[in-house]
Design a protein around this motif. Structure first.
Motif, mmCIF file in Angstrom:
data_model
loop_
_atom_site.group_PDB
_atom_site.id
_atom_site.type_symbol
_atom_site.label_atom_id
_atom_site.label_comp_id
_atom_site.label_asym_id
_atom_site.label_seq_id
_atom_site.Cartn_x
_atom_site.Cartn_y
_atom_site.Cartn_z
ATOM 1 N N GLY A 198 0.602 -1.310 0.008
ATOM 2 C CA GLY A 198 0.030 0.161 -0.032
ATOM 3 C C GLY A 198 0.809 1.158 -0.133
ATOM 4 N N GLU A 199 1.972 1.427 0.801
ATOM 5 C CA GLU A 199 2.879 2.419 0.813
ATOM 6 C C GLU A 199 3.496 2.591 -0.583
ATOM 7 O OE1 GLU A 199 2.962 4.718 2.952
ATOM 8 O OE2 GLU A 199 1.082 3.721 4.266
ATOM 9 N N ALA A 200 4.030 1.579 -1.159
ATOM 10 C CA ALA A 200 4.887 1.459 -2.196
ATOM 11 C C ALA A 200 4.222 1.695 -3.603
ATOM 12 C CB ALA A 200 5.738 0.197 -2.390
ATOM 13 N N ILE A 201 2.975 1.437 -3.501
ATOM 14 C CA ILE A 201 2.215 1.390 -5.096
ATOM 15 C C ILE A 201 0.979 2.240 -4.906
ATOM 16 C CG2 ILE A 201 1.245 0.104 -6.845
ATOM 17 C CD1 ILE A 201 2.909 -2.377 -5.937
ATOM 18 N N ARG A 202 0.830 3.484 -5.636
ATOM 19 C CA ARG A 202 -0.383 4.164 -5.500
ATOM 20 C C ARG A 202 -1.700 3.121 -6.024
ATOM 21 N NH1 ARG A 202 -0.157 8.696 -9.873
ATOM 22 N NH2 ARG A 202 0.357 6.921 -11.150
ATOM 23 N N PRO A 203 -2.716 3.905 -5.527
ATOM 24 C CA PRO A 203 -4.041 3.139 -5.633
ATOM 25 C C PRO A 203 -4.449 2.892 -6.885
ATOM 26 C CG PRO A 203 -4.274 4.757 -4.055
ATOM 27 C CD PRO A 203 -2.881 4.873 -4.293
ATOM 28 N N GLU A 204 -4.181 3.941 -7.821
ATOM 29 C CA GLU A 204 -4.555 3.698 -9.217
ATOM 30 C C GLU A 204 -3.567 2.929 -10.053
ATOM 31 O OE1 GLU A 204 -4.446 6.533 -13.442
ATOM 32 O OE2 GLU A 204 -4.069 7.475 -11.594
ATOM 33 N N ASP A 205 -2.336 2.604 -9.631
ATOM 34 C CA ASP A 205 -1.355 1.768 -10.076
ATOM 35 C C ASP A 205 -1.661 0.211 -9.819
ATOM 36 O OD1 ASP A 205 0.051 3.408 -11.597
ATOM 37 O OD2 ASP A 205 1.508 3.830 -10.092
ATOM 38 N N ARG A 206 -2.244 0.099 -8.477
ATOM 39 C CA ARG A 206 -2.904 -1.325 -7.987
ATOM 40 C C ARG A 206 -3.909 -1.846 -9.052
ATOM 41 N NH1 ARG A 206 -3.884 0.509 -1.912
ATOM 42 N NH2 ARG A 206 -2.329 2.494 -2.324
ATOM 43 N N TRP A 207 -4.602 -0.839 -9.257
ATOM 44 C CA TRP A 207 -5.798 -1.226 -9.885
ATOM 45 C C TRP A 207 -5.119 -1.439 -11.457
ATOM 46 C CZ3 TRP A 207 -9.860 -2.687 -7.666
ATOM 47 C CH2 TRP A 207 -10.246 -2.023 -6.706
ATOM 48 N N ASN A 208 -4.205 -0.660 -12.044
ATOM 49 C CA ASN A 208 -3.452 -1.163 -13.436
ATOM 50 C C ASN A 208 -2.909 -2.401 -13.452
ATOM 51 O OD1 ASN A 208 -4.175 1.373 -14.715
ATOM 52 N ND2 ASN A 208 -2.220 2.332 -13.481
ATOM 53 N N ILE A 209 -2.324 -2.743 -12.279
ATOM 54 C CA ILE A 209 -1.608 -4.114 -12.031
ATOM 55 C C ILE A 209 -2.777 -5.163 -12.307
ATOM 56 C CG2 ILE A 209 -0.743 -5.867 -10.622
ATOM 57 C CD1 ILE A 209 0.756 -3.379 -9.346
ATOM 58 N N ILE A 210 -3.910 -4.770 -11.602
ATOM 59 C CA ILE A 210 -5.043 -5.887 -11.764
ATOM 60 C C ILE A 210 -5.489 -6.144 -13.237
ATOM 61 C CG2 ILE A 210 -7.845 -6.343 -10.981
ATOM 62 C CD1 ILE A 210 -6.755 -4.881 -8.264
ATOM 63 N N ASN A 211 -5.814 -4.840 -13.848
ATOM 64 C CA ASN A 211 -6.117 -5.046 -15.292
ATOM 65 C C ASN A 211 -5.191 -5.669 -16.119
ATOM 66 O OD1 ASN A 211 -8.382 -3.410 -14.815
ATOM 67 N ND2 ASN A 211 -7.332 -1.612 -15.406
ATOM 68 N N TYR A 212 -3.874 -5.638 -15.699
ATOM 69 C CA TYR A 212 -2.972 -6.621 -16.364
ATOM 70 C C TYR A 212 -2.880 -8.134 -16.093
ATOM 71 C CZ TYR A 212 1.410 -8.635 -17.584
ATOM 72 O OH TYR A 212 2.518 -9.707 -18.237
ATOM 73 N N LEU A 213 -3.263 -8.200 -14.907
ATOM 74 C CA LEU A 213 -3.290 -9.608 -14.350
ATOM 75 C C LEU A 213 -4.678 -10.361 -14.981
ATOM 76 C CD1 LEU A 213 -2.857 -9.267 -10.478
ATOM 77 C CD2 LEU A 213 -1.291 -10.311 -12.308
ATOM 78 N N ARG A 214 -5.652 -9.641 -15.262
ATOM 79 C CA ARG A 214 -6.784 -10.185 -15.871
ATOM 80 C C ARG A 214 -6.323 -10.505 -17.721
ATOM 81 N NH1 ARG A 214 -10.346 -11.865 -12.568
ATOM 82 N NH2 ARG A 214 -10.724 -10.057 -10.822
ATOM 83 N N VAL A 215 -5.603 -9.828 -17.937
ATOM 84 C CA VAL A 215 -4.996 -10.015 -19.433
ATOM 85 C C VAL A 215 -4.027 -11.346 -19.478
ATOM 86 C CG1 VAL A 215 -3.557 -9.147 -21.404
ATOM 87 C CG2 VAL A 215 -5.557 -7.844 -20.476
ATOM 88 N N LEU A 216 -3.029 -11.298 -18.322
ATOM 89 C CA LEU A 216 -1.959 -12.113 -18.138
ATOM 90 C C LEU A 216 -2.590 -13.753 -18.054
ATOM 91 C CD1 LEU A 216 0.768 -12.948 -17.704
ATOM 92 C CD2 LEU A 216 0.427 -12.832 -15.129
ATOM 93 N N VAL A 217 -3.766 -13.897 -17.067
ATOM 94 C CA VAL A 217 -4.272 -15.221 -16.906
ATOM 95 C C VAL A 217 -5.104 -15.640 -18.282
ATOM 96 C CG1 VAL A 217 -4.108 -14.829 -14.559
ATOM 97 C CG2 VAL A 217 -6.034 -14.240 -15.581
ATOM 98 N N SER A 218 -5.557 -14.653 -19.126
ATOM 99 C CA SER A 218 -6.412 -15.093 -20.314
ATOM 100 C C SER A 218 -5.591 -15.279 -21.524
ATOM 101 C CB SER A 218 -7.655 -14.131 -20.466
ATOM 102 O OG SER A 218 -7.165 -12.975 -20.801
ATOM 103 N N SER A 219 -4.342 -15.003 -21.362
ATOM 104 C CA SER A 219 -3.496 -14.947 -22.675
ATOM 105 C C SER A 219 -3.246 -16.308 -23.424
ATOM 106 C CB SER A 219 -1.954 -14.163 -22.323
ATOM 107 O OG SER A 219 -1.323 -14.243 -23.766
#
Length: 743
Positions: free
Chosen positions: A716-737
């Motif tokens: 939580g301290e190292a990654i901004r909230p918006e960037d945490r959501w960006n990571i989640i969007n990438y994870l959705r693509v990662l697991v379906s690729s």
């Protein structure tokens, strides 16, 4: 004389029934959008020359408008919209030269038939390859126009209805019942006149206040005080309002002289003017929008309102004029006079109830039309509340008629029991009028249901190189058809999707999500059917497009499910606050209204008024507390849904952040086989397995706070909230690729 009155009453009822059997019509009520050019969500290589909107009713030039907004929400400079002189149901706006982009049409329509105001918005696109926002449109009338009652407008209607009942019931009761009884008992000619004057004065005050609030409500809806002159002088609402004010002034003069002189002709003139005031109300009622036999429908409304006013206003007169005047008479006259009044009022009450039943059934057929419309619309549900309240009202009337009436001459306690029941009947009747005020502010159930059944909600998003349009038919909870239309950047249909999947996440994500596969129909169309939006609240609909020639594409639509389905607004609490404050003011207004009826020995009215005032104040306090909690509401919304759309930029940003913060443990493919994984016990989770099983909110929480009992640290301290959501969007693509690498 009593038998003669009964015979004439029976003849009038029979004649009314025969007339109503042969009348028919179709109600539209409110100027609703039927067709639009350019069409909602349409794409145009070149800008159209004008906007043409066609409505269900003729429009007033004053108060009707079209505005054009750009993608930033700025109003563009255009010529003034005009109502077509050849067809008043059509409104046009000439357009200037438009650059490629997304534009929003915001329209406002003031009906020339019933004076109601409707409004709506829809987008269209100029140019190919323009990114489109998530916007809802309706192929038919706007559903929101039918289910929303404006608090200020409702309060104006409630005051006008109660005030009209006091004036009509006061004059009618004084002429038909109290006058003859007073003469028979040889009471002083002025007996009860002063109390009648107070009752009528209160009624006129409420009517005046209602008229002023109605004007303010209309100006509030139009959004500008500058339209006041045109509204009063150029619209049907303004003409009706001016006539109402003139009748009020005349009635005030006539009432003052009639009460002072006790002149029967002046009382008759006052009753006629009061009937004219009721006509100004029904002239702008829902029946004024009936396509055929409009005069019969409006007359039916007038009879219904007049009957209700005579009954409920007569109860008030009975309670605060007749009973106190009789109590001041000798005991034998008190007993005899009360019996005479009850017998005469019974005839008036029965006639009113019969008229209400006949006209109510006709209005129900005209404006409701089906059990489904009664059950599933705001108008129908409010009508049910009114019908439920009529049960105790009729029960109390029956108790007075069948029980206390026979015992009035036997004991003083029976007369006291009668008066107590009369008070309860009066208060219940006033509450019914308040509910009617809400009812008349809503669009008819039949029109609302038809709009809901024929309407479609379309949401558009740009997903990587594709455009995805999701359409719901109909946009309401329960069984629905979900249509996905995919096009490429040039606007051509995209038919190469291996699978188009919809995932529906309910307001409480812990309940789990449901999925549906949209079957290909050809031409870029994919369809799924089912009752996936089954409970009220804020839903998230995720669209996954699996492609054979690239990584999967994702997008998300946020929907609010209530009686209809709408795009989810930002949850700031503002709408709820407005409703709480509005209805709180209505509660306060009703309390003040009831206080105005207070005379000596009417302590029950004081107690009831204090109770209603307390409820209104409680609603105001609740609204204030809700306003203080806006930050908490916004935070709760952020914790349950991903506020960052899964755009290419978001996914690219998420890929970089994943490599920096996550890949060392979870590995490049998310299998938990990163270079640092060997030294961890327990080992990192296999994201290919776990990400599809959990909601975005749960993954966001784990990234923020870590997972107790594991090596997953809090980021939580190292990654901004918006960037945490960006990571989640990438994870959705990662697991379906297909390659398992998010490429």
């Amino acid at each position: 004389m009593l038998m003669t009155m009964k015979r004439w009453m029976h003849r009038a009822v029979l004649l009314a029934a025969l007339l109503l059997v042969f009348v028919h019509g179709q109600a539209a009520a409110h100027a609703n959008l039927l067709r639009a050019t350019p069409e909602p969500n349409s794409v145009h290589p070149e800008a159209p020359p004008e906007i043409i909107l066609e409505f269900s009713e003729a429009l007033e030039a004053t108060g009707s408008a079209i505005e054009l907004l750009d993608a930033a929400g700025q109003r563009l400079t255009t010529p003034q919209a005009r109502v077509d002189p050849a067809d008043a149901t059509v409104m046009r706006l000439a357009l200037p030269r438009l650059d490629p982009g997304v534009y929003t049409v915001a329209w406002r329509a003031l009906s020339a038939v019933d004076g109601h105001l409707t409004r709506g918005v829809y987008p269209f696109i100029v140019g190919r390859g323009v990114a489109t926002p998530q916007v809802a449109t309706s192929a038919g009338p706007e559903p929101g126009n039918f289910g929303e009652a404006r608090p200020l407008d409702v309060l104006a209607r409630v005051l006008a209805l109660i005030g009209g009942a006091l004036v009509v019931g006061g004059f009618g009761m004084h002429l038909a019942l109290w006058g003859p009884v007073r003469a028979t008992l040889r009471l002083p000619p002025e007996s009860g006149d002063r109390r009648l004057g107070r009752m009528v004065a209160v009624g006129l005050g409420l009517l005046g206040g209602g008229a002023l609030l109605a004007l303010l409500a209309q100006l509030q809806a139009l959004g500008s005080l500058r339209t006041l002159g045109a509204l009063l002088l150029e619209s049907r609402f303004g003409g009706d309002w001016i006539l109402r004010v003139i009748l009020l002034e005349l009635l005030a003069v006539v009432a003052h002289r009639a009460v002072r002189r006790g002149d029967r002709l002046l009382l008759l003139l006052g009753l006629a003017l009061a009937g004219g005031l009721l006509a100004t109300t029904t002239a702008l009622s829902h029946s004024a929008a009936v396509k055929e036999d409009r005069a019969a429908a409006v007359l039916n409304d007038w009879v219904h309102l007049a009957a209700a006013s005579l009954w409920i206003g007569g109860l008030v007169h009975f309670l605060i004029v007749s009973v106190p005047a009789l109590r001041s008479a000798p005991p034998d006259r008190w007993e005899r006079g009360l019996g005479m009044l009850v017998r005469r009022f019974s005839v008036l009450g029965i006639a009113s109830v019969v008229a209400l039943i006949i006209t109510g059934l006709y209005s129900g057929w005209l404006h409701v039309g089906s059990i489904e419309a009664l059950r599933a619309t705001a108008y129908g549900q409010t009508l049910l509340v009114k019908l439920v309240l009529l049960v105790p009202l009729l029960g109390l009337a029956g108790l007075n008629l069948l029980h206390w009436r026979r015992r009035l001459g036997t004991a003083e306690s029976a007369r006291h029991g009668f008066v107590r029941t009369l008070r309860a009947e009066t208060v219940t009747g006033l509450v019914v009028l308040a509910v009617v005020g809400v009812l008349t502010g809503l669009g008819p159930a039949k029109s609302a249901l038809e709009a809901r059944q024929t309407a479609a909600l379309t949401l558009r998003e740009t997903v990587g190189p594709l455009r995805a349009a999701l359409t719901l038919r109909p946009p309401r909870p329960g069984p629905a058809r979900f249509e996905v239309v995919l096009t490429d950047a040039s606007g051509d249909p995209y038919d190469n999707a291996r699978r188009v999947r919809l995932q529906f996440t309910p307001p409480d994500p812990s309940l789990g999500a449901s999925e549906a596969t949209a079957e290909p129909q050809g031409g870029g169309h994919y369809v799924a059917e089912g009752a996936f939006l089954s409970i009220t609240g804020r839903w998230r609909v995720e669209l996954q497009i699996q492609r054979p020639d690239g990584y999967d594409l994702f997008t998300r639509y946020d929907l609010t499910v209530d009686q209809s389905v709408q795009p989810a607004a930002n949850e700031t609490g503002g709408s709820g606050l407005g409703n709480w404050l509005g209805w709180g003011l209505i509660g306060v207004g009703l309390g003040v209204t009831l206080l105005s009826f207070w005379l000596r020995r009417q302590r029950e009215f004081v107690a009831l008024s204090v109770l209603v005032l307390a409820i209104g104040i409680l609603l105001l306090v609740t609204g204030g507390l809700q306003a203080l909690d806006l930050t908490a509401l916004s935070g709760a919304a952020a914790s349950t849904t991903n506020p960052v759309p899964p755009t290419d930029a978001s996914i690219a940003r998420g890929r970089v952040l994943y490599g920096q913060h996550c890949a060392a443990c979870h590995g490049a493919t998310g299998r938990g086989d990163g270079p640092a994984a060997a030294g961890l016990n327990p080992g990192p989770a296999d994201l290919q397995v776990h990400v599809p099983l959990h909601t975005d909110a749960a993954i966001f929480d784990w990234i923020t706070n870590g997972i107790p009992g594991s090596a997953m640290p809090a980021q939580g301290e190292a990654i901004r909230p918006e960037d945490r959501w960006n990571i989640i969007n990438y994870l959705r693509v990662l697991v379906s690729s297909p390659t398992g690498r998010g490429e």
